[in-house]
Motif scaffolding. Structure first.
Motif, mmCIF file in Angstrom:
data_model
loop_
_atom_site.group_PDB
_atom_site.id
_atom_site.type_symbol
_atom_site.label_atom_id
_atom_site.label_comp_id
_atom_site.label_asym_id
_atom_site.label_seq_id
_atom_site.Cartn_x
_atom_site.Cartn_y
_atom_site.Cartn_z
ATOM 1 N N LYS A 154 -9.839 0.276 3.230
ATOM 2 C CA LYS A 154 -8.819 1.172 1.674
ATOM 3 C C LYS A 154 -7.436 0.292 1.739
ATOM 4 O O LYS A 154 -6.806 -0.234 1.381
ATOM 5 C CB LYS A 154 -8.086 2.053 2.251
ATOM 6 C CG LYS A 154 -9.253 3.162 2.517
ATOM 7 C CD LYS A 154 -8.485 4.407 3.087
ATOM 8 C CE LYS A 154 -9.742 5.792 3.141
ATOM 9 N NZ LYS A 154 -9.113 7.085 3.249
ATOM 10 N N TYR A 155 -7.502 -0.857 2.960
ATOM 11 C CA TYR A 155 -6.576 -1.758 3.339
ATOM 12 C C TYR A 155 -6.277 -2.842 2.508
ATOM 13 O O TYR A 155 -5.830 -3.503 1.470
ATOM 14 C CB TYR A 155 -6.201 -2.083 4.637
ATOM 15 C CG TYR A 155 -5.513 -3.432 4.573
ATOM 16 C CD1 TYR A 155 -4.103 -3.273 4.942
ATOM 17 C CD2 TYR A 155 -6.187 -4.850 5.145
ATOM 18 C CE1 TYR A 155 -3.588 -4.677 5.234
ATOM 19 C CE2 TYR A 155 -5.001 -5.977 5.131
ATOM 20 C CZ TYR A 155 -3.537 -6.009 5.506
ATOM 21 O OH TYR A 155 -3.021 -6.738 5.453
ATOM 22 N N HIS A 158 -5.828 -1.787 -1.174
ATOM 23 C CA HIS A 158 -4.669 -2.101 -1.474
ATOM 24 C C HIS A 158 -4.219 -4.043 -1.493
ATOM 25 O O HIS A 158 -3.000 -4.035 -2.740
ATOM 26 C CB HIS A 158 -3.651 -1.438 -0.145
ATOM 27 C CG HIS A 158 -2.204 -1.318 -0.107
ATOM 28 N ND1 HIS A 158 -1.148 -0.739 -0.952
ATOM 29 C CD2 HIS A 158 -1.316 -2.480 0.430
ATOM 30 C CE1 HIS A 158 -0.122 -0.909 -1.228
ATOM 31 N NE2 HIS A 158 0.114 -2.091 0.114
ATOM 32 N N ARG A 161 -5.465 -4.376 -5.142
ATOM 33 C CA ARG A 161 -4.180 -3.562 -6.569
ATOM 34 C C ARG A 161 -2.701 -4.763 -6.878
ATOM 35 O O ARG A 161 -2.400 -4.265 -7.696
ATOM 36 C CB ARG A 161 -4.061 -2.253 -5.547
ATOM 37 C CG ARG A 161 -3.214 -1.414 -6.728
ATOM 38 C CD ARG A 161 -4.045 0.092 -6.467
ATOM 39 N NE ARG A 161 -4.544 0.706 -6.122
ATOM 40 C CZ ARG A 161 -4.679 1.670 -5.300
ATOM 41 N NH1 ARG A 161 -4.649 1.572 -3.830
ATOM 42 N NH2 ARG A 161 -6.398 1.971 -4.860
ATOM 43 N N GLN A 162 -2.452 -4.640 -5.131
ATOM 44 C CA GLN A 162 -1.063 -5.704 -5.464
ATOM 45 C C GLN A 162 -1.202 -6.541 -6.136
ATOM 46 O O GLN A 162 -0.294 -7.222 -6.627
ATOM 47 C CB GLN A 162 -0.574 -5.662 -3.918
ATOM 48 C CG GLN A 162 0.133 -4.547 -2.948
ATOM 49 C CD GLN A 162 0.648 -4.773 -1.448
ATOM 50 O OE1 GLN A 162 0.216 -5.492 -0.681
ATOM 51 N NE2 GLN A 162 1.834 -4.035 -1.845
#
Length: 170
Positions: A154-155, A158, A161-162
């Motif tokens: 999940k990290y 993220h 996505r960033q």
């Protein structure tokens, strides 16, 4: 789909989310072929007996809506060509699913390479500390604790996505 393929698809989806893309889908059903503008999650709400796939992506939802409106008059059998022609008339940039996937795979590779470099250098201490803090907080609240591998994936999503969001305007 294997677990690794599923994880890769999730990272590619995170990349699309970060870019804020709008999809152009070709949907086949008993009533024929139609095109639709869809969100970054792709084709999800289909009627019974319909199948569809995202063929192209746009950087702006408004462009996707205009392309669909312009392409509807020129559909079967050349749905893809109708979308390409409509995008050229508007004008709007159109990216094939393969192009976006290739960009996503390259970005994911950069993120994974950087994470591996940090791991080798012992520089993931702050990430591991975040997981430890999460675990302690969840245990104090009596919640189920997500395993490290799932939490780390999940990290990573993220981060992808960033990265995509940072690339959005380039």
């Amino acid at each position: 789909m294997t677990r690794k393929a599923g994880a890769q698809e999730a990272l590619i989806a995170a990349f699309r989310h970060g870019l804020g893309l709008a999809g152009l889908a070709v949907i086949r059903g008993s009533s024929g072929i139609r095109v639709a503008a869809v969100g970054v999650d792709g084709v999800s709400a289909l009627a019974a007996g319909e199948s569809g796939e995202v063929r192209f992506w746009c950087r702006h939802a408004a462009d996707a809506q205009r392309i669909v409106a312009a392409a509807k008059s020129k559909l079967p059998p050349g749905a893809d060509q109708a979308l390409i022609t409509a995008a050229a008339r508007i004008p709007a940039s159109l990216y094939s699913d393969a192009e976006i996937t290739a960009e996503a795979v390259a970005a994911i590779g950069r993120v994974e390479q950087e994470l591996e470099s940090l791991r080798v250098a012992g520089a993931l201490k702050s990430v591991n500390r975040s997981y430890r803090d999460y675990r302690q907080d969840a245990a104090a609240r009596g919640e189920k604790i997500v395993p490290y591998a799932i939490w780390f994936n999940k990290y990573k999503k993220h981060l992808v996505r960033q990265l995509a969001a940072a690339l959005r305007y380039f």
